[in-house]
Design a protein around this motif. Structure first.
Motif, PDB file in Angstrom:
ATOM      1  N   GLU A 162       4.420 -16.261   4.165  1.00 62.43           N
ATOM      2  CA  GLU A 162       5.545 -15.474   4.971  1.00 62.43           C
ATOM      3  C   GLU A 162       5.718 -15.339   6.438  1.00 62.43           C
ATOM      4  OE1 GLU A 162       5.626 -14.957   0.365  1.00 62.43           O
ATOM      5  OE2 GLU A 162       4.471 -14.502   2.403  1.00 62.43           O
ATOM      6  N   GLY A 163       4.392 -15.325   7.132  1.00 67.86           N
ATOM      7  CA  GLY A 163       4.211 -14.868   8.559  1.00 67.86           C
ATOM      8  C   GLY A 163       3.762 -13.466   8.494  1.00 67.86           C
ATOM      9  N   GLU A 164       3.505 -13.351  10.025  1.00 69.70           N
ATOM     10  CA  GLU A 164       2.310 -11.725  10.555  1.00 69.70           C
ATOM     11  C   GLU A 164       3.217 -10.824  10.671  1.00 69.70           C
ATOM     12  OE1 GLU A 164      -0.342 -13.263  13.877  1.00 69.70           O
ATOM     13  OE2 GLU A 164      -1.020 -15.224  13.198  1.00 69.70           O
ATOM     14  N   LYS A 165       3.786 -10.461   9.328  1.00 69.43           N
ATOM     15  CA  LYS A 165       4.466  -9.153   9.967  1.00 69.43           C
ATOM     16  C   LYS A 165       3.666  -7.828   8.531  1.00 69.43           C
ATOM     17  CE  LYS A 165       8.894 -11.061  10.076  1.00 69.43           C
ATOM     18  NZ  LYS A 165      10.370 -11.052  10.595  1.00 69.43           N
ATOM     19  N   GLU A 166       3.756  -6.775   8.660  1.00 64.30           N
ATOM     20  CA  GLU A 166       3.017  -6.044   8.572  1.00 64.30           C
ATOM     21  C   GLU A 166       3.259  -5.778   7.038  1.00 64.30           C
ATOM     22  OE1 GLU A 166       3.632  -1.887   9.373  1.00 64.30           O
ATOM     23  OE2 GLU A 166       3.004  -2.408  11.126  1.00 64.30           O
ATOM     24  N   GLU A 167       4.970  -6.464   6.629  1.00 65.50           N
ATOM     25  CA  GLU A 167       5.233  -6.350   5.481  1.00 65.50           C
ATOM     26  C   GLU A 167       4.139  -7.833   4.108  1.00 65.50           C
ATOM     27  OE1 GLU A 167       8.774  -8.030   7.135  1.00 65.50           O
ATOM     28  OE2 GLU A 167       6.987  -6.548   7.716  1.00 65.50           O
ATOM     29  N   TYR A 168       3.705  -8.920   4.741  1.00 69.15           N
ATOM     30  CA  TYR A 168       2.975  -9.785   4.286  1.00 69.15           C
ATOM     31  C   TYR A 168       1.774  -9.175   4.458  1.00 69.15           C
ATOM     32  CZ  TYR A 168       8.144 -11.310   4.830  1.00 69.15           C
ATOM     33  OH  TYR A 168       9.434 -11.612   4.578  1.00 69.15           O
ATOM     34  N   SER A 169       1.161  -8.508   4.661  1.00 67.07           N
ATOM     35  CA  SER A 169      -0.270  -8.226   4.868  1.00 67.07           C
ATOM     36  C   SER A 169      -1.024  -7.626   4.003  1.00 67.07           C
ATOM     37  CB  SER A 169      -0.243  -7.662   6.236  1.00 67.07           C
ATOM     38  OG  SER A 169      -0.550  -5.973   5.522  1.00 67.07           O
ATOM     39  N   ILE A 170      -2.326  -8.440   4.517  1.00 72.21           N
ATOM     40  CA  ILE A 170      -3.440  -7.437   3.115  1.00 72.21           C
ATOM     41  C   ILE A 170      -3.085  -5.884   2.849  1.00 72.21           C
ATOM     42  CG2 ILE A 170      -5.249  -7.853   4.449  1.00 72.21           C
ATOM     43  CD1 ILE A 170      -4.901  -8.917   0.841  1.00 72.21           C
ATOM     44  N   VAL A 171      -2.794  -5.600   4.136  1.00 75.83           N
ATOM     45  CA  VAL A 171      -2.932  -4.457   3.611  1.00 75.83           C
ATOM     46  C   VAL A 171      -1.444  -3.849   2.849  1.00 75.83           C
ATOM     47  CG1 VAL A 171      -2.354  -2.038   5.097  1.00 75.83           C
ATOM     48  CG2 VAL A 171      -3.957  -3.894   6.209  1.00 75.83           C
ATOM     49  N   GLU A 172      -0.892  -4.527   2.270  1.00 71.27           N
ATOM     50  CA  GLU A 172       1.363  -3.627   1.932  1.00 71.27           C
ATOM     51  C   GLU A 172       0.684  -4.361   0.385  1.00 71.27           C
ATOM     52  OE1 GLU A 172       4.580  -3.542   1.152  1.00 71.27           O
ATOM     53  OE2 GLU A 172       3.226  -3.087   3.149  1.00 71.27           O
ATOM     54  N   VAL A 173      -0.530  -5.485   0.497  1.00 68.51           N
ATOM     55  CA  VAL A 173      -1.196  -5.627  -1.574  1.00 68.51           C
ATOM     56  C   VAL A 173      -2.149  -4.422  -1.620  1.00 68.51           C
ATOM     57  CG1 VAL A 173      -2.856  -7.682  -2.901  1.00 68.51           C
ATOM     58  CG2 VAL A 173      -0.947  -8.620  -1.096  1.00 68.51           C
ATOM     59  N   GLY A 174      -2.859  -3.688  -0.887  1.00 65.26           N
ATOM     60  CA  GLY A 174      -3.914  -3.063  -1.127  1.00 65.26           C
ATOM     61  C   GLY A 174      -3.060  -1.756  -1.654  1.00 65.26           C
ATOM     62  N   GLU A 175      -2.017  -1.374  -0.907  1.00 60.14           N
ATOM     63  CA  GLU A 175      -0.967  -0.652  -1.655  1.00 60.14           C
ATOM     64  C   GLU A 175      -0.466  -0.825  -2.964  1.00 60.14           C
ATOM     65  OE1 GLU A 175       1.291   3.117  -0.056  1.00 60.14           O
ATOM     66  OE2 GLU A 175      -0.506   2.248   0.154  1.00 60.14           O
ATOM     67  N   GLU A 176      -0.023  -1.606  -3.319  1.00 59.76           N
ATOM     68  CA  GLU A 176       0.214  -2.117  -5.302  1.00 59.76           C
ATOM     69  C   GLU A 176      -1.168  -2.338  -5.657  1.00 59.76           C
ATOM     70  OE1 GLU A 176       2.240  -3.605  -7.540  1.00 59.76           O
ATOM     71  OE2 GLU A 176       3.678  -2.993  -6.008  1.00 59.76           O
ATOM     72  N   LEU A 177      -2.252  -2.166  -5.197  1.00 57.26           N
ATOM     73  CA  LEU A 177      -3.325  -2.284  -5.674  1.00 57.26           C
ATOM     74  C   LEU A 177      -3.749  -0.499  -6.525  1.00 57.26           C
ATOM     75  CD1 LEU A 177      -5.974  -3.108  -7.638  1.00 57.26           C
ATOM     76  CD2 LEU A 177      -7.538  -3.138  -5.231  1.00 57.26           C
ATOM     77  N   ALA A 178      -3.677   0.500  -5.018  1.00 54.29           N
ATOM     78  CA  ALA A 178      -3.594   1.576  -5.268  1.00 54.29           C
ATOM     79  C   ALA A 178      -2.234   2.191  -6.383  1.00 54.29           C
ATOM     80  CB  ALA A 178      -3.407   2.207  -3.776  1.00 54.29           C
ATOM     81  N   ARG A 179      -1.219   1.783  -6.515  1.00 47.62           N
ATOM     82  CA  ARG A 179      -0.464   2.114  -6.908  1.00 47.62           C
ATOM     83  C   ARG A 179      -1.076   1.659  -9.050  1.00 47.62           C
ATOM     84  NH1 ARG A 179       3.489   0.829  -3.068  1.00 47.62           N
ATOM     85  NH2 ARG A 179       3.212  -0.950  -3.507  1.00 47.62           N
ATOM     86  N   GLU A 180      -1.467   1.003  -9.020  1.00 48.15           N
ATOM     87  CA  GLU A 180      -1.674  -0.038 -10.416  1.00 48.15           C
ATOM     88  C   GLU A 180      -3.377   1.021 -11.021  1.00 48.15           C
ATOM     89  OE1 GLU A 180      -0.630  -1.717 -12.183  1.00 48.15           O
ATOM     90  OE2 GLU A 180       1.425  -2.845 -11.138  1.00 48.15           O
ATOM     91  N   LEU A 181      -4.101   1.241 -10.038  1.00 47.94           N
ATOM     92  CA  LEU A 181      -5.267   2.223 -10.930  1.00 47.94           C
ATOM     93  C   LEU A 181      -4.353   3.186 -10.534  1.00 47.94           C
ATOM     94  CD1 LEU A 181      -8.107   1.011  -8.275  1.00 47.94           C
ATOM     95  CD2 LEU A 181      -7.717   0.236 -10.088  1.00 47.94           C
ATOM     96  N   GLU A 182      -4.246   3.980 -10.139  1.00 47.10           N
ATOM     97  CA  GLU A 182      -3.268   5.633 -10.250  1.00 47.10           C
ATOM     98  C   GLU A 182      -2.295   5.743 -11.220  1.00 47.10           C
ATOM     99  OE1 GLU A 182      -2.930   7.889  -8.631  1.00 47.10           O
ATOM    100  OE2 GLU A 182      -3.737   7.503  -7.346  1.00 47.10           O
ATOM    101  N   LYS A 183      -1.589   4.240 -11.990  1.00 45.98           N
ATOM    102  CA  LYS A 183      -0.876   4.381 -13.235  1.00 45.98           C
ATOM    103  C   LYS A 183      -2.166   5.055 -14.382  1.00 45.98           C
ATOM    104  CE  LYS A 183       2.468   0.924 -12.125  1.00 45.98           C
ATOM    105  NZ  LYS A 183       3.044  -1.074 -12.062  1.00 45.98           N
ATOM    106  N   LEU A 184      -3.215   3.769 -13.909  1.00 47.86           N
ATOM    107  CA  LEU A 184      -4.500   3.757 -15.184  1.00 47.86           C
ATOM    108  C   LEU A 184      -5.701   4.399 -15.019  1.00 47.86           C
ATOM    109  CD1 LEU A 184      -5.295  -0.221 -14.942  1.00 47.86           C
ATOM    110  CD2 LEU A 184      -4.670   0.777 -16.286  1.00 47.86           C
ATOM    111  N   GLY A 185      -5.448   6.100 -14.204  1.00 47.84           N
ATOM    112  CA  GLY A 185      -5.681   7.472 -14.633  1.00 47.84           C
ATOM    113  C   GLY A 185      -6.364   7.932 -13.427  1.00 47.84           C
TER     114      GLY A 185
END
Length: 351
Positions: A162-185
């Motif tokens: 999508e382009g070089e904006k914060e919302e399309y960066s690997i950092v944004e994806v890392g936030e999603e991974l953190a949420r998923e790991l939190e769900k697992l305890g």
């Protein structure tokens, strides 16, 4: 009335009234006997009918019992068939590569089928003893303190299609991974620092030195951290989109990356890694879990010469996700599966 009638008939035939009444009484007697006989037959029929009903009830009861037993038997058979089906599905679900590795424990089979070996490095065969790699236990008991750290050595230079904006960066994806790991305890920290941005400019060459300093600082603050995940977006000169489909959604594929601290000439002595075999085993176990559940989600694990900061914990991962042709949505879709696979490796205690 009947007696009078008989009397008149008797008079006409010169028969006296008494005789008429006698005929009448005989008639009543005969009728009484008929009634008695009818009652007896009715009673007999009733008894017979009752007996038949009792017999019928017994038969029906027997049928019901037989039917209940049959149903119980069928349910038992169905339950057993379902158990057999589950076991069969589990066996079928086990990937052939994984099964052959666990059975044969052959080093050449492991290297040929589970790894891509970069031309910059060489293999120390003693390091890849299959028994040792498969036997290592990575169970991590959940605690009420941070146990997982996600960070991004190249967070400032890796974006999706999508382009070089914060919302399309690997950092944004890392936030999603953190949420998923939190769900697992597992309590998870997400370091959003873009370590390849130095003095306001991109410098990927010095990024690992900077991320090393940053992660060491995090570990001093939170010594409970036991899992370190350096999440990258892969690249390359290609128009290919690294994607597969799981549960009807498009998912970016990923690769597990290992640094061997070893070049073509042998070990790089200034890049010591006391957890090197642990790193390899952790990545291998994650790859095996992926092959069993989602065979097309990963590519072969990649082996390269240097250390890549994997020496800080035994449960260290460097993940290369998708590439520049993948969408941010595809990348985020991967995170629940990656979290699930990590849980499969760390969430089960060995007996």
């Amino acid at each position: 009335n009947m007696g009078d009638t008989l009397y008149r008939m008797g008079k006409e035939k010169n028969i006296g009234r008494e005789i008429g009444y006698c005929v009448f009484l005989d008639s009543l007697s005969a009728k009484g006997n008929y009634i008695k006989e009818w009652k007896w037959k009715a009673s007999e029929k009733k008894n017979s009918s009752k007996e038949n009903l009792e017999k019928l009830a017994i038969k029906e009861n027997r049928k019901e019992k037989q039917s209940a037993n049959f149903i119980q038997y069928e349910e038992g058979q169905l339950e057993q068939r379902e158990e057999w089906s589950v076991l069969q599905n589990q066996e079928e679900k086990k990937n052939t590569l994984v099964e052959n590795l666990e059975k044969g424990k052959d080093l050449d089979f492991l290297l040929d089928n589970f790894y891509i070996i970069d031309s910059s490095t060489s293999i120390d065969r003693d390091l890849f003893q299959v028994d040792h790699l498969l036997e290592k236990d990575f169970y991590l008991k959940q605690e009420d303190k941070p146990q997982i750290l996600i960070y991004h050595t190249h967070g400032g230079s890796e974006y999706f299609v999508e382009g070089e904006k914060e919302e399309y960066s690997i950092v944004e994806v890392g936030e999603e991974l953190a949420r998923e790991l939190e769900k697992l305890g597992y309590e998870t920290m997400h370091d959003k620092t873009r370590y390849d941005v130095i003095n306001g400019k991109l410098d990927r060459n010095k990024a690992y030195m900077k991320s090393l300093s940053g992660v060491e600082q995090q570990l001093r603050k939170k010594p409970s951290l036991q899992i370190l995940i350096d999440l990258h977006r892969d690249g390359g000169n290609t128009k290919e989109r690294k994607v597969t489909e799981i549960n009807g959604e498009q998912v970016a594929q990923f690769m597990i990356f290992n640094g061997l601290s070893r070049n073509k000439n042998g070990d790089i002595t200034y890049l010591k890694n006391p957890y090197l075999q642990d790193n390899l085993a952790f990545g291998l176990r994650l790859k095996m879990a992926a092959l069993n559940k989602y065979p097309n989600l990963t590519v072969k694990n990649y082996l390269k010469a240097y250390r890549y900061n994997l020496h800080l914990r035994k449960r260290s991962l460097l993940i290369e996700l998708g590439n520049q042709n993948n969408s941010i949505e595809e990348a985020k879709n991967t995170m629940k599966y990656l979290a699930e696979l990590i849980y499969d490796v760390i969430g089960d205690e060995k007996p």
